[in-house]
Motif scaffolding. Structure first.
Motif, PDB file in Angstrom:
ATOM      1  N   ASP A   8       0.821  -1.213   0.000  1.00 22.26           N
ATOM      2  CA  ASP A   8       0.000   0.000   0.000  1.00 22.26           C
ATOM      3  C   ASP A   8       0.860   1.271   0.000  1.00 22.26           C
ATOM      4  OD1 ASP A   8      -2.867  -1.181   0.236  1.00 22.26           O
ATOM      5  OD2 ASP A   8      -1.608  -2.332   1.602  1.00 22.26           O
ATOM      6  N   ASP A  41      -1.039  -2.446  -4.335  1.00 23.31           N
ATOM      7  CA  ASP A  41      -1.296  -0.999  -4.260  1.00 23.31           C
ATOM      8  C   ASP A  41       0.027  -0.230  -4.270  1.00 23.31           C
ATOM      9  OD1 ASP A  41      -3.991  -1.420  -4.363  1.00 23.31           O
ATOM     10  OD2 ASP A  41      -4.423  -0.751  -2.318  1.00 23.31           O
ATOM     11  N   ASN A  72      -5.697  -3.651  -6.009  1.00 20.11           N
ATOM     12  CA  ASN A  72      -6.848  -3.099  -6.727  1.00 20.11           C
ATOM     13  C   ASN A  72      -6.548  -1.718  -7.309  1.00 20.11           C
ATOM     14  OD1 ASN A  72      -6.885  -2.717  -3.788  1.00 20.11           O
ATOM     15  ND2 ASN A  72      -8.707  -1.471  -4.126  1.00 20.11           N
ATOM     16  N   HIS A  73      -5.752  -0.920  -6.618  1.00 30.60           N
ATOM     17  CA  HIS A  73      -5.436   0.419  -7.144  1.00 30.60           C
ATOM     18  C   HIS A  73      -4.535   0.339  -8.374  1.00 30.60           C
ATOM     19  CE1 HIS A  73      -7.090   3.368  -4.193  1.00 30.60           C
ATOM     20  NE2 HIS A  73      -7.255   2.248  -3.510  1.00 30.60           N
ATOM     21  N   HIS A 144      -2.671  -9.481  -2.651  1.00 37.15           N
ATOM     22  CA  HIS A 144      -2.982  -8.186  -2.053  1.00 37.15           C
ATOM     23  C   HIS A 144      -4.155  -8.226  -1.077  1.00 37.15           C
ATOM     24  CE1 HIS A 144      -3.437  -3.909  -1.613  1.00 37.15           C
ATOM     25  NE2 HIS A 144      -4.644  -3.926  -2.121  1.00 37.15           N
ATOM     26  N   HIS A 182      -3.729  -4.327   1.742  1.00 32.49           N
ATOM     27  CA  HIS A 182      -5.051  -3.853   1.329  1.00 32.49           C
ATOM     28  C   HIS A 182      -5.846  -3.072   2.373  1.00 32.49           C
ATOM     29  CE1 HIS A 182      -8.609  -3.445  -1.050  1.00 32.49           C
ATOM     30  NE2 HIS A 182      -9.331  -4.226  -0.287  1.00 32.49           N
TER      31      HIS A 182
HETATM   32 FE   LIG Z   1      -6.042  -2.256  -1.873  1.00 34.22          FE
END
Ligand SMILES: [Fe+2]
Ligand SMILES: [Fe+2]
Length: 270
Positions: A8, A41, A72-73, A144, A182
């Protein structure tokens, strides 16, 4: 062996702090890990300029074995393509020897374009099994998203959609450590003969439930696995010191209904 777990990073985000990332990488380099896992991330939106910056920043990590998995980012729109261009395959198998241990690592992309939810996907299961097939002293899985809910993160969301099947699969594969990110809250769930270890956000102020940016250093030998949280440039805190091998009666590895469901009771031991 020593493992550094960062996640992250969110390069390019409004609450990203480059000074924290620089401090964390300097500390990691000083510690001299055998393996660094960057658990997703890496960028804030998966833009090409953010990937270029992430590569430049993370290139300062001084370690022979660095495993990156997307979050996801990173997977916004065609971000997953940018990830491959920048950091190579989104799924990785790696073997290494460190601290007298034979170590097997499998990293998997749990993201889907433009979704915050995670999923490993059953098309990956055979490949994951293959990655852990050969004898090893320590087996590490990285993705993640979270396989178990993390406290202090509000309403439960985005968990790996097939988490139950994946947990059973990983236990069957004799995985010892699952490294994820995450939720931006450092946390460990000892479950099903595995340690599910989450790092916080290393270099953002996207912190709520756990207020400080943080990363983990994990020391493993044949007997123990110890996890230590580090605030970049600041304090450290033990997240626990665990036995490497679970007692047989608690590991549950012998009683595995998952394979029987999947292949039928007569094929489970093939
Ligand atoms: Fe995330
Ligand atoms: Fe994140």
């Amino acid at each position: 062996m020593l493992i550094a777990q960062l996640s992250d990073i969110h390069v390019g985000g409004a609450r990203h702090r480059a000074d924290l990332l620089h401090a964390a990488i300097a500390e990691v380099n000083e510690a001299g890990p055998d393996l660094v896992v960057v658990a997703g991330d890496l960028t804030d939106d998966g833009y090409p300029d953010q990937y270029a910056l992430a590569r430049e920043e993370l290139g300062a990590i001084d370690c022979e074995h660095v495993v990156h998995v997307p979050g996801n980012h990173d997977a916004r729109n065609v971000g997953y393509v940018r990830f491959e261009d920048t950091f190579g395959s989104r799924d990785k198998q790696l073997r290494l020897r460190a601290g007298g241990l034979d170590v097997a690592i499998v990293g998997v992309d749990s993201s889907k374009p433009d979704l915050n939810e995670g999923e490993i996907g059953r098309e990956h299961y055979g490949w994951i099994e293959e990655g852990f097939e050969d004898p090893a002293d320590l087996r590490i899985f990285a993705c993640h998203h979270h396989l178990m809910p993390i406290p202090g993160t509000g309403r439960e969301r985005n968990q790996v959609a097939d988490a139950g099947d994946v947990l059973a699969l990983l236990r069957h594969c004799r995985v010892d450590l699952v490294l994820s990110g995450h939720r931006h809250v450092p946390w460990i769930w000892p479950v099903a003969s595995m340690l599910l270890v989450h790092s916080g956000t290393v270099s953002t102020m996207r912190t709520r439930g756990f207020p400080e940016p943080a990363y983990n250093l994990i020391r493993a030998d044949r007997e123990r696995i110890a996890v230590e949280l580090h605030v970049p440039g600041g304090r450290t805190q033990s997240l626990g010191d665990y036995p490497q091998e679970w007692p047989q009666e608690l590991s549950g590895r012998q009683a595995d209904p998952f394979l029987e469901v999947r292949r039928g009771p007569w094929l489970a031991n093939d």
